[in-house]
Scaffold this motif. Structure first.
Motif, PDB file in Angstrom:
ATOM      1  N   PHE A 139      19.555  25.671  23.755  1.00  0.00           N
ATOM      2  CA  PHE A 139      20.089  25.952  22.422  1.00  0.00           C
ATOM      3  C   PHE A 139      21.559  26.352  22.505  1.00  0.00           C
ATOM      4  O   PHE A 139      22.370  25.938  21.685  1.00  0.00           O
ATOM      5  CB  PHE A 139      19.275  27.051  21.737  1.00  0.00           C
ATOM      6  N   TYR A 140      21.880  27.129  23.513  1.00  0.00           N
ATOM      7  CA  TYR A 140      23.267  27.570  23.673  1.00  0.00           C
ATOM      8  C   TYR A 140      24.197  26.358  23.786  1.00  0.00           C
ATOM      9  O   TYR A 140      25.191  26.241  23.076  1.00  0.00           O
ATOM     10  CB  TYR A 140      23.387  28.446  24.916  1.00  0.00           C
ATOM     11  N   ALA A 141      23.835  25.439  24.685  1.00  0.00           N
ATOM     12  CA  ALA A 141      24.678  24.259  24.881  1.00  0.00           C
ATOM     13  C   ALA A 141      24.695  23.390  23.625  1.00  0.00           C
ATOM     14  O   ALA A 141      25.730  22.858  23.228  1.00  0.00           O
ATOM     15  CB  ALA A 141      24.185  23.466  26.091  1.00  0.00           C
ATOM     16  N   GLN A 142      23.542  23.287  22.979  1.00  0.00           N
ATOM     17  CA  GLN A 142      23.482  22.474  21.760  1.00  0.00           C
ATOM     18  C   GLN A 142      24.317  23.090  20.644  1.00  0.00           C
ATOM     19  O   GLN A 142      24.949  22.375  19.867  1.00  0.00           O
ATOM     20  CB  GLN A 142      22.032  22.351  21.289  1.00  0.00           C
ATOM     21  N   SER A 143      24.330  24.406  20.601  1.00  0.00           N
ATOM     22  CA  SER A 143      25.080  25.057  19.529  1.00  0.00           C
ATOM     23  C   SER A 143      26.578  24.895  19.721  1.00  0.00           C
ATOM     24  O   SER A 143      27.369  25.256  18.860  1.00  0.00           O
ATOM     25  CB  SER A 143      24.727  26.544  19.461  1.00  0.00           C
ATOM     26  N   ARG A 144      26.972  24.338  20.874  1.00  0.00           N
ATOM     27  CA  ARG A 144      28.384  24.018  21.094  1.00  0.00           C
ATOM     28  C   ARG A 144      28.648  22.529  20.895  1.00  0.00           C
ATOM     29  O   ARG A 144      29.720  22.036  21.209  1.00  0.00           O
ATOM     30  CB  ARG A 144      28.811  24.443  22.495  1.00  0.00           C
ATOM     31  N   GLY A 145      27.599  21.799  20.484  1.00  0.00           N
ATOM     32  CA  GLY A 145      27.810  20.393  20.143  1.00  0.00           C
ATOM     33  C   GLY A 145      27.214  19.387  21.106  1.00  0.00           C
ATOM     34  O   GLY A 145      27.276  18.186  20.887  1.00  0.00           O
ATOM     35  N   LEU A 146      26.634  19.856  22.208  1.00  0.00           N
ATOM     36  CA  LEU A 146      26.050  18.919  23.169  1.00  0.00           C
ATOM     37  C   LEU A 146      24.660  18.484  22.697  1.00  0.00           C
ATOM     38  O   LEU A 146      23.884  19.307  22.226  1.00  0.00           O
ATOM     39  CB  LEU A 146      25.917  19.576  24.547  1.00  0.00           C
TER      40      LEU A 146
END
Lengths: 247, 479
Positions: B430-437
């Motif tokens: 989720f952390y990485a996704q919340s940065r757009g990945l």
């Protein structure tokens, strides 16, 4: 036109209802602060807006730039300008901080149909922002958040915000665990980014964050919804009288 | 997905059948294994008598052996009489890329293989192939100036019989194990490398284009001899997906590292892993071993992403004093893949040292096992080993296993072993996704981060390709 519109949003974790008919409208350029006691649903609100899969939205609407955010994945939300600075950022072992920033920026550029950033432009964009936050080259080389102190983690969150330049920035207890100097640095990072098209949602327990940042609105959140909205003076009232009078 | 992969396999096996059915009888041997078949293979390759004898001895010994079943994997029994042991499959002649299966092309594009290479891989008889042949020849001339020999092992048998005869089977004797024995009987081709005393190979030797030029053999045999104080870095493997749907791949790599010499051997293995349900794919049973003399160093780096089954333990016999052995490994399994891989470090000489870093990544319903042996003999005064085995799990249906064996017969020996198991957490994703990945980018980044220490040991271009491969092989690993 509002940047973010939340109408009667309901969300839960497991069987536990946390957001209950939550409504809030944020216009471009505004700084909103949400204060409230532990367990009132502040962090849940931020996580639901960012799309954390652990939370189930059971009702209501969430619109950002006129788009239905509830239908979007977290990365889609990020790539249209929603950003969450986490209260406790996760560690990513082996993933260099600079590499992570570059990957995130390129993901955003790809979503916008732009080319990947070249190495020179990347450094040109990163360096001054890192310096302003007191982040060294050494820190940029280290794995993201791994072995970072509490303050370093918070500054790295601020760097990501400054670097990715999102239109809507949520800061979840960015002030917790920071000393006075670090708090000042973080506040400056927010103030520098205040622009007419960019809005902020700050989640905090304490008034001290507001010594440097002057908000447009302060909301008091209790039991999953906003119970009181006021201007910057509300923080002082709270400090004096506590949350009890709003219960 | 299922469909496209089946199509890929069908096309592949179709072409393979084409190879066997070709009227040029000389190109193929009938199915099955017998002394006659081995004589046939040897005759076709115009081999000297001693090599035929070597093969026959191996074959006779093989008949007395049984297939090992101690690996942590299962598979249907292999019918050794139902395989072809000699086939020089004639590539189906296609004239342009338009005639090649678009799925294959798509895969090449994903891998970022240049157009000329794509043509060569697709077996198109155009200039591209001749180009790469001439490239190879150019390098060969450059190497020859330094006295370095780099050629197919069948050529080496013809041109440098004494060298091959001296070293073939000297590190991996034909009696070593079932699959090595089979290889010794029927090996088709492979590489031979000879670095003379005191010479540093001026470029990284790679089997890349050569294996592309011909369709990969099932029983390759590689022999590397590094004389005193020499150095070579050798890259093995096809970074492209293999089109050949061979069921069994049993290779041998033997390396002789003489006094003060250093050999780096890097592999990126991406054989066809089978489909999502575990149908098809390569059974990769490989024996790799090197012997290090005084002050010699052998370094194995492997990135294993392919094959339905991987059974492979690149090893170092640290015979000489102060010899150094290294093993750096990334093994990634997805869907129904089963990997059982690791190393053996045998310390015989004094003050020998070895390092093992193994990174296992399991996704889907796969099983990933690290199996390693560190043995310090009573002769190995002051020997030292450091091992680290890290496992990363993606999802909750896969398995990671670590089976280290350590024996120390010398009181001054030191063995250190560390192991960790971790999981990609929902919060990390989720952390990485919340940065757009995207979730796939996020998993790719986290997995590559996990493997970074090993990836850094690979030569630059190889590392880039290996990273891309990891991304491709993880597709479909997050729901």
């Amino acid at each position: 036109m509002a940047l973010l519109t939340i109408e009667n949003l309901c969300a839960r974790v497991g069987d536990k209802e946390i957001l209950k008919d939550f409504s809030l409208t944020i216009n471009p350029g505004e700084v909103h602060v949400i204060m409230g006691p532990n367990g009132s649903g502040k962090s849940t609100l931020a996580n639901v807006i960012a799309g954390h899969p652990a939370y189930e939205v059971t009702g209501g609407r969430l619109m950002f730039k006129d788009r239905d955010v509830l239908k979007m994945t977290p990365d889609e939300r990020a790539n249209i300008g929603i950003f969450l600075a986490f209260q406790s950022p996760t560690e990513l072992p082996g993933v260099g901080s600079a590499l992570f920033l570059k990957t995130a920026l390129n993901a955003k550029r790809q979503a916008a149909g732009e080319k990947d950033i070249d190495a020179v432009s990347f450094m040109r964009r990163l360096r001054p922002r890192a310096t302003a936050l007191g982040i060294t080259d050494d820190m940029l080389k280290r794995a993201l958040n791994v072995g970072f102190s509490g303050g370093e983690k918070k500054r790295m969150e601020m760097l990501q915000m400054a670097f990715l330049e999102p239109d809507f920035c949520m800061l979840d207890e960015i002030d917790s665990g920071l000393d006075i100097d670090a708090l000042h640095t973080v506040s400056q990072a927010v103030n520098i980014m205040r622009e007419s098209h960019r809005s902020f949602l700050l989640i905090t327990h304490f008034q001290r964050l507001l010594n440097d940042i002057t908000p447009d609105y302060i909301h008091i959140m209790m039991d999953g919804r906003i119970v009181k909205t006021g201007d910057k003076t509300l923080a002082a009232t709270l400090e004096e009288k506590g949350y009890d009078i709003y219960r | 997905m299922n469909n496209t992969k089946t199509t890929l396999r069908e096309i592949v096996s179709e072409r393979y059948r084409y190879g066997f059915e070709t009227p040029v009888a000389a190109e193929t041997a009938p199915k099955g294994l017998s002394e006659d078949i081995i004589r046939f293979i040897s005759a076709r390759k115009k081999e000297p008598d001693w090599l035929l004898e070597f093969r026959l001895k191996a074959y006779r010994h093989w008949l007395t052996m049984t297939e090992p079943h101690w690996g942590k994997f299962t598979y249907d029994p292999i019918d050794y009489q139902d395989l072809y042991y000699y086939a020089a499959p004639v590539p189906k002649k296609v004239n342009s890329l338009d005639e090649v299966d678009p799925e294959i092309l798509k895969t090449y594009q994903k891998l970022g293989i240049p157009l000329q290479e794509q043509k060569a891989l697709a077996g198109i008889a155009v200039d591209a192939i001749f180009d790469s042949v001439s490239v190879a020849t150019t390098y060969r001339a450059q190497l020859k100036e330094k006295g370095i020999i780099f050629c197919p092992i069948s050529e080496a048998v013809r041109d440098y019989p004494e060298l091959v005869r001296t070293y073939l089977g000297s590190v991996v004797p034909y009696t070593d194990n079932f699959f090595a024995c089979l290889n010794s009987a029927v090996f088709s081709d492979g590489s031979f490398v000879y670095i003379p005393k005191g010479v540093r190979a001026p470029l990284e030797l790679s089997s890349y284009f050569r294996i592309n030029a011909k369709n990969a053999g099932q029983f390759e045999r590689t022999l590397i001899v590094a004389e005193d104080d020499s150095y070579v870095s050798y890259l093995e493997g096809c970074t492209a997906p293999q089109r050949d749907e061979n069921q069994l791949h049993a290779a041998i790599v033997e390396i002789i590292v003489k006094d003060g010499a250093e050999v780096k051997y890097s592999t990126v293995q991406n054989w066809y892993p089978g489909d999502e349900n575990g149908r098809g794919g390569i059974y990769n049973f490989v024996t790799k071993r090197g012997i290090c003399h005084n002050h010699a160093k052998l370094s194995w780096t492997q990135v294993e992403t392919g094959s339905a089954i991987t059974w492979k333990y690149p090893s170092c016999i640290l015979k000489g004093d102060y010899a150094v052995g290294e093993f750096y490994s990334v093994a990634l399994t997805n869907h129904c893949q089963q990997a059982d891989t690791g190393t053996k470090m045998i310390h015989l000489g004094k003050h020998t040292t070895s390092t093992i870093i193994s990174k296992g990544v399991s996704a889907g319903r796969s099983n990933n096992t690290y199996r390693g042996m560190v043995k310090i003999a009573s002769t190995a005064t002051g020997a030292r080993n450091v091992s680290r085995c890290d496992s990363l799990l993606i999802g909750n249906q896969c398995g990671a296993h670590t089976i280290p064996v350590m024996t120390c017969a010398d009181p001054s020996g030191v063995i250190e072993h560390e192991a960790t198991t971790s999981k990609i957490s929902e919060d990390q994703l989720f952390y990485a996704q919340s940065r757009g990945l995207s979730s796939e980018q996020a998993v790719g980044l986290i997995v590559n981060g996990f493997c970074r220490e090993v990836m850094q040991k690979l030569p630059m271009e190889f590392a880039v390709e290996a990273q891309r491969l990891i991304g491709i092989n993880l597709e479909g690993s997050v729901g």
